[in-house]
Design an enzyme around this catalytic site. Structure first.
Site, short mmCIF file in Angstrom:
data_model
loop_
_atom_site.label_atom_id
_atom_site.label_comp_id
_atom_site.label_asym_id
_atom_site.label_seq_id
_atom_site.Cartn_x
_atom_site.Cartn_y
_atom_site.Cartn_z
N TRP A 160 0.82 -1.15 0.14
CA TRP A 160 0.02 -0.06 0.01
C TRP A 160 0.85 1.32 -0.03
O TRP A 160 0.40 2.48 0.33
CB TRP A 160 -1.00 0.08 1.15
CG TRP A 160 -2.12 -0.82 0.92
CD1 TRP A 160 -3.32 -0.64 0.69
CD2 TRP A 160 -2.02 -2.33 1.47
NE1 TRP A 160 -4.23 -1.90 0.92
CE2 TRP A 160 -3.38 -2.87 1.27
CE3 TRP A 160 -1.18 -3.42 2.04
CZ2 TRP A 160 -3.73 -4.17 1.34
CZ3 TRP A 160 -1.50 -4.58 2.13
CH2 TRP A 160 -2.50 -5.18 1.94
N CYS A 175 -6.57 -5.23 -1.51
CA CYS A 175 -7.78 -5.88 -0.96
C CYS A 175 -8.38 -6.51 -2.29
O CYS A 175 -8.97 -7.71 -2.24
CB CYS A 175 -8.65 -5.21 -0.30
SG CYS A 175 -9.44 -3.74 -1.18
N HIS A 224 -13.55 -1.52 0.98
CA HIS A 224 -12.68 -2.83 1.41
C HIS A 224 -13.58 -3.96 0.57
O HIS A 224 -14.80 -4.09 0.46
CB HIS A 224 -12.57 -3.03 2.84
CG HIS A 224 -11.89 -4.43 3.18
ND1 HIS A 224 -10.74 -4.58 2.44
CD2 HIS A 224 -12.06 -5.38 3.99
CE1 HIS A 224 -10.09 -5.60 2.87
NE2 HIS A 224 -10.84 -6.41 3.91
N ASP A 268 -11.79 -13.53 4.30
CA ASP A 268 -11.25 -12.34 3.75
C ASP A 268 -9.56 -12.70 3.85
O ASP A 268 -9.09 -13.24 4.96
CB ASP A 268 -11.15 -11.51 4.85
CG ASP A 268 -10.87 -9.99 4.47
OD1 ASP A 268 -10.28 -9.98 3.21
OD2 ASP A 268 -11.20 -8.88 4.73
N ASN A 291 -20.84 -2.76 10.98
CA ASN A 291 -21.87 -2.06 11.40
C ASN A 291 -21.38 -1.62 13.02
O ASN A 291 -22.09 -1.40 13.77
CB ASN A 291 -22.97 -3.27 11.88
CG ASN A 291 -24.16 -2.76 12.30
OD1 ASN A 291 -24.59 -1.56 11.84
ND2 ASN A 291 -25.36 -3.50 12.87
N ASP A 340 -20.24 1.12 15.56
CA ASP A 340 -20.40 2.67 15.63
C ASP A 340 -19.19 3.56 15.75
O ASP A 340 -18.05 2.80 16.37
CB ASP A 340 -21.20 2.91 17.22
CG ASP A 340 -22.75 2.46 17.04
OD1 ASP A 340 -23.12 2.23 16.01
OD2 ASP A 340 -23.30 2.39 17.84
N GLU A 352 -30.47 -0.03 9.10
CA GLU A 352 -29.74 1.06 9.81
C GLU A 352 -30.86 1.91 10.66
O GLU A 352 -31.92 2.43 10.19
CB GLU A 352 -29.08 2.06 9.16
CG GLU A 352 -27.99 2.96 9.78
CD GLU A 352 -26.82 1.83 10.02
OE1 GLU A 352 -26.49 1.62 11.40
OE2 GLU A 352 -26.16 1.67 8.95
N GLU A 398 -31.43 -3.48 14.44
CA GLU A 398 -30.18 -3.22 14.43
C GLU A 398 -29.34 -2.53 15.57
O GLU A 398 -28.25 -3.14 15.96
CB GLU A 398 -29.91 -2.08 13.05
CG GLU A 398 -28.61 -1.98 12.79
CD GLU A 398 -28.07 -0.62 13.56
OE1 GLU A 398 -26.85 -0.43 13.48
OE2 GLU A 398 -28.92 0.21 14.20
N TYR A 404 -32.50 -28.04 6.28
CA TYR A 404 -32.24 -28.89 7.39
C TYR A 404 -30.65 -28.67 7.73
O TYR A 404 -30.37 -29.12 8.73
CB TYR A 404 -32.74 -30.37 7.17
CG TYR A 404 -31.86 -31.25 6.18
CD1 TYR A 404 -30.80 -31.77 6.55
CD2 TYR A 404 -31.99 -30.90 5.04
CE1 TYR A 404 -30.11 -32.79 5.68
CE2 TYR A 404 -31.35 -31.85 3.85
CZ TYR A 404 -30.38 -32.58 4.55
OH TYR A 404 -29.45 -33.02 3.64
#
Length: 756
Positions: free
Chosen positions: A303, A339, A398, A421, A461, A463, A510, A515, A584
């Site tokens: 990078w 990535c 990403h 990933d 997700n 904060d 959101e 959520e 199942y």
């Protein structure tokens, strides 16, 4: 007479006690003047036998320290005659393998049925848990009454039967499935055609194939020919309990050599091949091997902006060149990747090995460095950033991969798409890798489930929380942003180049109550749980109950929800319910219904209320096993306590009633009556009955037609038993509207002589 030059090791080293003398003086002249023919016979009889039994103790002669002897008129039993496919027989009764035909043409039945016809390779590529066929040509006709034959398959560096890397495939009379087995299905003079089943959980990789025969003159093992190696892949189409239940996954086009390169990546990992039968394990191995920091994997990340020592990440247009270069250079990492390159190569390897995969892009993607499950910004007393503490970051975008698999290692409902990933960001169990993390677990904040759910949850997700340093050096939360992470999570649409938004698979809408519950649930397991106010009390519990054997197909599903308040104060609970159709294997198929209910629970009260799913809501959604899952999420208003539970249940299907008519005697005609009542308030279209029973009648298919709503029908089948003893007659019903309907009857068949 042909002449052959052969090297003979120092004769003093041959024999049971090569260095022992009796001390009676030197050897006699006669002993020293042994003929060359005696020496050669000693080499043939002893050295060659010892070399076969223990090659480490009696290695192959080396021309550098051995004398050359001219041997005439002596056949070398180990000499390669130069032929690979066919060998002449060595005796009239000995059963030799002359040739093996794996029917490996790309347009042939094996490759077509195994969905490997688009691999641009002439190798024999098949998928585990599925039947394939092959021809074997022998030195004489195969006699099943006296001859024995089995296939021998080996993979990995140290094949072992106990590890599943050395497989002995027996010849059986009748194939049963879900195991390694082979049966002769056709014989044409010296040629036999085998139908072979592999284990649905078999190790993937390259197997060396030999055939071992046992005849009147002893045991013979065929010579290994690399052209007959078997390349075994995972099987998304595998039926039965090992099904992955994936739809929309089709055979993909792979260049020649790519499968070998992908298997080379697995081999370079140094992991034992015995672990290559578990897709979870294989995915974690590949995730670590696509990057290079700790295992010299496929790609070196860069990078810095300086790519002068390699190829800029933006220059790559596909995975083939990268994988080929890695294999060509014997495992030297390819320069360079970022990535999207890591993810593209990862997805290619997954698909090539038989694991459905897709590449995923997340915009505003967070990188959590301290397992807090929040994106933290630290400020000093003057609201200036404290750079050395601000290790968390939010990337513009990403890219990673999703793969599809059942997750029997997790609670039901967590199968299906899994995030994986290969970009080296944080370590997982000591290596730079990530996943597989269940998207269902990520969406619901269940970050305690493996693998690496906390990291993936934070990416999509978390904060963003701002912390200010106090005078005493501690930090206080001064502000939070709840909608800045995880936007427009996307993948390529199937069958087009359009963007397919899959944000809903990773997170609830959101700002919704679900959520927020997911965020708080997840963060309670993080290193900064104090960032969210803890409940002042946890005095409400929730439970789901089901009466008897459970609801029946065609009727309403009724469950009981129990809320218990152990406090001396009133509690108000907001309960979110969601019911989904499940495979199942625990894989989520689709949501059927979603509700929100406000419930008041009095002090020390146990409140019970009915939850009902009407037939009209689920009738067009069900799949084979008629499995459903009710998920309850809730919050207590007064204490902020979070409630969560899941309850799996299955709609019962009716049974077929089988009633024998008449006495069951070998060789005498009898009948059974099969009766059935349609439980659905709709017509069953194009109903087919299947009937079979070993020693009673061969498999028989009966096209019945339509059966009306709630109608009862019966049919009578006649047959002649062929074997005495207790026999089982099995019957099943199948149609588009209703499946999994079965019946069984025990029938005691008398021998004709006893019956008389």
């Amino acid at each position: 007479m042909p002449v052959e030059t052969r090297s003979i090791r120092d004769r003093s080293a041959v024999g049971r006690f090569p260095s022992v003398t009796l001390g009676f003086g030197d050897d006699t002249e006669d002993e020293n003047e042994k003929t060359e023919e005696d020496d050669v016979k000693k080499e043939n009889a002893c050295c060659r036998w010892l070399r076969k039994v223990c090659p480490c103790c009696c290695p192959q002669p080396n021309d550098s320290d051995l004398t050359d002897t001219v041997v005439t008129g002596i056949d070398d039993p180990d000499k390669d005659d130069g032929t690979n496919d066919e060998k002449p027989g060595t005796g009239d009764n000995e059963l030799d393998v002359q040739s093996i035909d794996l029917m490996k043409s790309k347009s042939g039945v094996n490759r077509m049925e195994h969905h490997t016809n688009l691999y641009q390779s002439d190798n024999f590529i098949i998928r585990r848990g599925q039947n394939f066929q092959m021809w074997i040509t022998l030195s004489r006709p195969f006699d099943p009454s006296t001859d024995e034959l089995h296939l021998d398959l080996k993979t990995g560096s140290l094949p072992a039967v106990s590890k599943g890397t050395h497989v002995i495939v027996p010849l059986v009379q009748e194939l049963q499935g879900d195991r390694w087995e082979a049966a002769v299905v056709k014989q044409d003079d010296k040629r036999i055609k085998l139908s072979v089943n592999s284990l649905p959980t078999a190790v993937i990789g390259r197997y060396q194939l030999t055939v071992e025969t046992n005849g009147a003159n002893g045991q013979v093992v065929s010579t290994h020919d690399p052209a007959n190696d078997i390349y075994m892949l995972f099987n998304p189409w595998c039926e039965g309990k090992h099904a992955w239940a994936v739809s929309g996954f089709s055979g993909l086009l792979f260049d020649d050599g790519i499968l070998a390169a992908c298997l080379f990546v697995l081999e370079k990992s140094g992991t034992p091949a015995s672990g290559w039968g578990d897709p979870v394990s294989v995915v974690r191995i590949i995730s670590a091997m696509i990057n290079s920091p700790d295992d010299r994997g496929v790609l070196e990340g860069n990078w810095s902006g300086d790519y002068s020592l390699g190829t800029a990440p933006t220059m790559w247009s596909g995975s083939v060149e990268i994988l080929n270069e890695y294999q060509k250079n014997n495992g030297t990492p390819v320069k360079y990747g970022q990535c999207w390159v890591f993810a593209g190569v990862f997805t290619s390897v997954l698909r090539c090995l038989g694991i459905p995969g897709r590449t995923v892009t997340n915009f505003s993607s967070a990188h959590d460095t301290d397992v807090s499950l929040t994106t933290d910004v630290y400020l000093d007393e003057n609201l200036e950033p404290i750079e050395h503490l601000n290790a968390d970051s939010i990337w513009n975008f990403h890219v990673w991969s999703d793969c599809w698999m059942a997750r029997p290692d997790l609670p039901p409902g967590n199968g299906g798409w899994q995030a994986v990933d290969a970009t080296p960001q944080e370590t997982s169990q000591g290596s730079f890798r990530c996943g597989p993390a269940s998207l269902t677990a990520v969406r619901n904040g269940q970050v305690f489930l493996k693998h690496d759910c906390p990291f993936v949850f934070a990416e999509v997700n978390s904060d963003k929380i701002y912390w200010q340093r106090n005078v005493d050096g501690t930090f206080s939360q001064i502000y939070s942003e709840k909608k800045v992470v995880g936007h427009l999570i996307s993948t390529k649409a199937v069958g087009s180049d359009e963007r397919n938004d899959i944000t809903h698979l990773y997170k609830h809408p959101e700002g919704s109550a679900e959520e927020r519950i997911a965020v708080e649930t997840a963060c309670s397991y993080g290193s900064k749980a104090e960032a969210y106010s803890s409940p002042t009390a946890e005095d409400i519990s929730v439970e789901v109950l089901m009466d008897g054997e459970g609801p029946q197909m065609g009727g309403d599903a009724e469950l009981t929800i129990v809320l218990r308040n152990s406090s001396s104060e009133k509690r108000n609970v907001t309960l979110h319910s969601r019911v989904s159709v499940m495979y199942y294997t625990g894989v989520h198929k689709s949501m059927v219904r979603k509700d929100e209910t406000d419930v008041e629970v009095l002090p020390n009260e146990e409140k019970t209320f009915e939850w009902i799913l009407e037939y009209k809501d689920y009738k067009n959604q069900l799949i084979d096993q008629a499995a459903l899952m009710l998920t309850l999420l809730g919050r207590v208003k007064e204490t902020q306590q979070v409630l969560a539970t899941q309850f799996s249940f299955r709609l019962r299907t009716p049974n077929l009633i089988i009633k024998p008519i008449g006495k069951a005697v070998v060789g005498e005609k009898m009948a059974v009556e099969i009766s059935f009542t349609n439980p659905l308030p709709q017509v069953l279209k194009a109903v087919v009955f299947h009937v079979e029973g070993l020693g009673l009648l061969p498999a028989r298919k009966i096209s019945y037609g339509d059966i009306g709503s709630h109608a009862s029908v019966s049919l009578t089948e006649h047959f002649v038993p062929t074997l005495p003893g207790l026999r089982k007659l099995l019957a099943s019903l199948d149609c588009k509207q209703l499946t999994q309907v079965h019946g069984v009857s025990n029938i005691n068949v008398e021998d004709k002589s006893n019956a008389a």
